[in-house]
Write a protein that holds these residues in place. Sequence first.
Motif, PDB file in Angstrom:
ATOM      1  N   PRO A  26       0.787  -1.129   0.112  1.00  0.00           N
ATOM      2  CA  PRO A  26      -0.020   0.024   0.114  1.00  0.00           C
ATOM      3  C   PRO A  26       0.809   1.418   0.049  1.00  0.00           C
ATOM      4  O   PRO A  26       0.336   2.303  -0.529  1.00  0.00           O
ATOM      5  N   ILE A  29       2.118   1.777  -3.613  1.00  0.00           N
ATOM      6  CA  ILE A  29       0.805   2.283  -4.285  1.00  0.00           C
ATOM      7  C   ILE A  29       0.521   3.732  -4.075  1.00  0.00           C
ATOM      8  O   ILE A  29       0.451   4.428  -5.169  1.00  0.00           O
ATOM      9  N   SER A  30       0.586   4.187  -2.915  1.00  0.00           N
ATOM     10  CA  SER A  30       0.192   5.410  -2.621  1.00  0.00           C
ATOM     11  C   SER A  30       1.129   6.420  -2.886  1.00  0.00           C
ATOM     12  O   SER A  30       1.186   7.624  -3.631  1.00  0.00           O
ATOM     13  N   ILE A  54      -5.624   6.701  -0.456  1.00  0.00           N
ATOM     14  CA  ILE A  54      -5.103   5.341  -1.166  1.00  0.00           C
ATOM     15  C   ILE A  54      -4.221   4.401  -0.412  1.00  0.00           C
ATOM     16  O   ILE A  54      -4.616   3.062  -0.487  1.00  0.00           O
ATOM     17  N   LEU A  57      -7.098   2.646   1.840  1.00  0.00           N
ATOM     18  CA  LEU A  57      -7.951   1.809   1.507  1.00  0.00           C
ATOM     19  C   LEU A  57      -7.145   0.403   0.819  1.00  0.00           C
ATOM     20  O   LEU A  57      -7.747  -0.407   0.877  1.00  0.00           O
ATOM     21  N   SER A  58      -6.007   0.893   0.148  1.00  0.00           N
ATOM     22  CA  SER A  58      -5.117  -0.510  -0.010  1.00  0.00           C
ATOM     23  C   SER A  58      -4.900  -1.255   1.078  1.00  0.00           C
ATOM     24  O   SER A  58      -4.755  -2.607   1.022  1.00  0.00           O
ATOM     25  N   VAL A  61      -7.912  -3.246   1.982  1.00  0.00           N
ATOM     26  CA  VAL A  61      -8.207  -4.473   0.901  1.00  0.00           C
ATOM     27  C   VAL A  61      -7.249  -5.659   1.411  1.00  0.00           C
ATOM     28  O   VAL A  61      -7.507  -6.581   1.342  1.00  0.00           O
ATOM     29  N   GLY A  62      -5.853  -5.176   1.610  1.00  0.00           N
ATOM     30  CA  GLY A  62      -4.821  -6.088   2.080  1.00  0.00           C
ATOM     31  C   GLY A  62      -5.339  -6.872   3.310  1.00  0.00           C
ATOM     32  O   GLY A  62      -5.020  -7.943   3.386  1.00  0.00           O
TER      33      GLY A  62
END
Length: 67
Positions: A26, A29-30, A54, A57-58, A61-62
């Motif tokens: 994450p 990604i961010s 982000i 949220l990721s 999800v993880g």
Amino acid sequence: MNIDFSPLELTMSDIAFDLAKLLGIPFIISLAVGLVLEILKGPKGLIRFIAPLIFLLSFAVGLKIMF
């Protein structure tokens, strides 16, 4: 008195690897989303809001995928 932690070594390695995946992916990604938004000349306030969003949220999800 010596305590032998060798039976826990494999478990600790798995936990460390899972933690690295859970936090590292994450974060990357961010950072990538923030960089793309900066390259596209997005407003700084929007970038400062979206990049942590982000990440959260990721991360969520993880967590959902892992557990």
